[in-house]
Scaffold this motif. Structure first.
Motif, PDB file in Angstrom:
ATOM      1  N   HIS A  77     -11.434  -1.138   7.437  1.00 31.59           N
ATOM      2  CA  HIS A  77     -11.890  -2.451   7.888  1.00 31.59           C
ATOM      3  C   HIS A  77     -11.774  -3.513   6.803  1.00 31.59           C
ATOM      4  O   HIS A  77     -11.908  -4.698   7.083  1.00 31.59           O
ATOM      5  N   LEU A  78     -11.526  -3.085   5.552  1.00 35.49           N
ATOM      6  CA  LEU A  78     -11.412  -4.031   4.439  1.00 35.49           C
ATOM      7  C   LEU A  78      -9.956  -4.375   4.162  1.00 35.49           C
ATOM      8  O   LEU A  78      -9.081  -3.521   4.291  1.00 35.49           O
ATOM      9  N   PRO A  79      -9.705  -5.615   3.716  1.00 34.28           N
ATOM     10  CA  PRO A  79      -8.341  -5.918   3.283  1.00 34.28           C
ATOM     11  C   PRO A  79      -8.037  -5.130   2.007  1.00 34.28           C
ATOM     12  O   PRO A  79      -8.917  -4.929   1.168  1.00 34.28           O
ATOM     13  N   CYS A  80      -6.802  -4.644   1.881  1.00 34.13           N
ATOM     14  CA  CYS A  80      -6.396  -3.896   0.685  1.00 34.13           C
ATOM     15  C   CYS A  80      -5.833  -4.839  -0.368  1.00 34.13           C
ATOM     16  O   CYS A  80      -5.202  -5.843  -0.041  1.00 34.13           O
ATOM     17  N   TYR A  81      -6.078  -4.495  -1.611  1.00 34.53           N
ATOM     18  CA  TYR A  81      -5.521  -5.241  -2.731  1.00 34.53           C
ATOM     19  C   TYR A  81      -4.980  -4.227  -3.725  1.00 34.53           C
ATOM     20  O   TYR A  81      -5.728  -3.411  -4.256  1.00 34.53           O
ATOM     21  N   GLU A  82      -3.664  -4.252  -3.916  1.00 40.81           N
ATOM     22  CA  GLU A  82      -3.019  -3.315  -4.834  1.00 40.81           C
ATOM     23  C   GLU A  82      -3.133  -3.832  -6.262  1.00 40.81           C
ATOM     24  O   GLU A  82      -2.754  -4.970  -6.549  1.00 40.81           O
ATOM     25  N   TYR A 108     -12.786  -6.074  -1.219  1.00 46.22           N
ATOM     26  CA  TYR A 108     -11.461  -5.532  -0.934  1.00 46.22           C
ATOM     27  C   TYR A 108     -11.446  -4.041  -1.237  1.00 46.22           C
ATOM     28  O   TYR A 108     -12.141  -3.590  -2.144  1.00 46.22           O
ATOM     29  N   ALA A 109     -10.600  -3.321  -0.526  1.00 49.02           N
ATOM     30  CA  ALA A 109     -10.308  -1.931  -0.880  1.00 49.02           C
ATOM     31  C   ALA A 109      -9.258  -2.002  -1.982  1.00 49.02           C
ATOM     32  O   ALA A 109      -8.141  -2.459  -1.751  1.00 49.02           O
ATOM     33  N   ALA A 110      -9.620  -1.609  -3.190  1.00 50.88           N
ATOM     34  CA  ALA A 110      -8.686  -1.639  -4.315  1.00 50.88           C
ATOM     35  C   ALA A 110      -7.881  -0.351  -4.316  1.00 50.88           C
ATOM     36  O   ALA A 110      -8.455   0.736  -4.313  1.00 50.88           O
ATOM     37  N   ILE A 111      -6.557  -0.501  -4.303  1.00 54.13           N
ATOM     38  CA  ILE A 111      -5.683   0.668  -4.291  1.00 54.13           C
ATOM     39  C   ILE A 111      -4.714   0.605  -5.463  1.00 54.13           C
ATOM     40  O   ILE A 111      -4.438  -0.466  -5.991  1.00 54.13           O
ATOM     41  N   ASP A 112      -4.222   1.777  -5.859  1.00 61.70           N
ATOM     42  CA  ASP A 112      -3.210   1.813  -6.908  1.00 61.70           C
ATOM     43  C   ASP A 112      -1.832   1.742  -6.260  1.00 61.70           C
ATOM     44  O   ASP A 112      -1.710   1.603  -5.037  1.00 61.70           O
ATOM     45  N   ARG A 113      -0.795   1.832  -7.063  1.00 57.18           N
ATOM     46  CA  ARG A 113       0.576   1.693  -6.540  1.00 57.18           C
ATOM     47  C   ARG A 113       0.948   2.787  -5.542  1.00 57.18           C
ATOM     48  O   ARG A 113       1.843   2.617  -4.731  1.00 57.18           O
ATOM     49  N   GLU A 114       0.265   3.933  -5.595  1.00 54.21           N
ATOM     50  CA  GLU A 114       0.534   5.025  -4.656  1.00 54.21           C
ATOM     51  C   GLU A 114      -0.278   4.889  -3.376  1.00 54.21           C
ATOM     52  O   GLU A 114      -0.202   5.738  -2.490  1.00 54.21           O
ATOM     53  N   GLY A 115      -1.116   3.852  -3.279  1.00 47.81           N
ATOM     54  CA  GLY A 115      -1.942   3.646  -2.095  1.00 47.81           C
ATOM     55  C   GLY A 115      -3.256   4.404  -2.124  1.00 47.81           C
ATOM     56  O   GLY A 115      -3.973   4.449  -1.132  1.00 47.81           O
ATOM     57  N   GLU A 116      -3.600   4.987  -3.270  1.00 51.29           N
ATOM     58  CA  GLU A 116      -4.857   5.738  -3.395  1.00 51.29           C
ATOM     59  C   GLU A 116      -6.012   4.778  -3.667  1.00 51.29           C
ATOM     60  O   GLU A 116      -5.908   3.872  -4.493  1.00 51.29           O
ATOM     61  N   LEU A 117      -7.110   4.983  -2.970  1.00 48.65           N
ATOM     62  CA  LEU A 117      -8.293   4.148  -3.144  1.00 48.65           C
ATOM     63  C   LEU A 117      -8.896   4.392  -4.525  1.00 48.65           C
ATOM     64  O   LEU A 117      -9.197   5.526  -4.886  1.00 48.65           O
ATOM     65  N   VAL A 118      -9.075   3.314  -5.298  1.00 47.81           N
ATOM     66  CA  VAL A 118      -9.670   3.446  -6.628  1.00 47.81           C
ATOM     67  C   VAL A 118     -11.078   2.866  -6.673  1.00 47.81           C
ATOM     68  O   VAL A 118     -11.825   3.109  -7.622  1.00 47.81           O
ATOM     69  N   GLY A 119     -11.456   2.109  -5.659  1.00 43.79           N
ATOM     70  CA  GLY A 119     -12.795   1.547  -5.608  1.00 43.79           C
ATOM     71  C   GLY A 119     -12.838   0.367  -4.655  1.00 43.79           C
ATOM     72  O   GLY A 119     -11.870   0.067  -3.967  1.00 43.79           O
TER      73      GLY A 119
END
Length: 139
Positions: A77-82, A108-119
């Motif tokens: 439900h959150l926008p993602c931010y890579e 925001y859902a913070a993701i890394d370059r692989e799309g993994e949730l980091v926080g």
């Protein structure tokens, strides 16, 4: 779903934080009576529904592993931010992240370059964002 004195059966689609027992209590009070909840079955939480669950009759390390969804599914439900590698490194150590957009969301859902949730990036008092919670555990 059904009513046969004295039982009323309901299906309720609600948001997080809804107290189903309170709905039963309030409904009974409005009708001038009292209520007792006989059963409560949660059929879904956010994007996770009961039909996609691994049944207890087939639970094994293999079936559980096959049924796991990526962590980012829990915050769909959150926008993602890579976060690029340098920003990610600073963020997991407690650093602030510049606003992801000119009109930022609350988080925001913070993701890394692989799309993994980091926080989850939450707005800090300064207007920038900070990982809260931080799933990498360095900050």
């Amino acid at each position: 779903l059904g009513y046969e004195w004295p039982r009323l059966s309901l299906a309720i689609d609600c948001s997080s934080g809804t107290f189903i027992r309170a709905i039963g209590r309030d409904l009974a009070a409005a009708l001038g009576t009292r209520s007792v909840m006989e059963s409560l079955v949660r059929t879904a939480v956010g994007p996770f529904d009961r039909e996609a669950c691994v049944g207890l009759d087939v639970v094994s390390p293999e079936t559980v592993a096959a049924g796991l969804l990526p962590a980012v599914a829990a915050v769909s439900h959150l926008p993602c931010y890579e976060l690029d590698p340098a920003t990610l490194d600073a963020a997991v150590r407690g650093g602030l992240v510049a606003s992801p957009s000119p009109a930022p969301a609350e988080c925001y859902a913070a993701i890394d370059r692989e799309g993994e949730l980091v926080g989850i990036l939450r707005q800090h008092g300064s207007g920038a964002f900070r990982l809260r919670p931080n799933f990498r555990g360095l900050g």
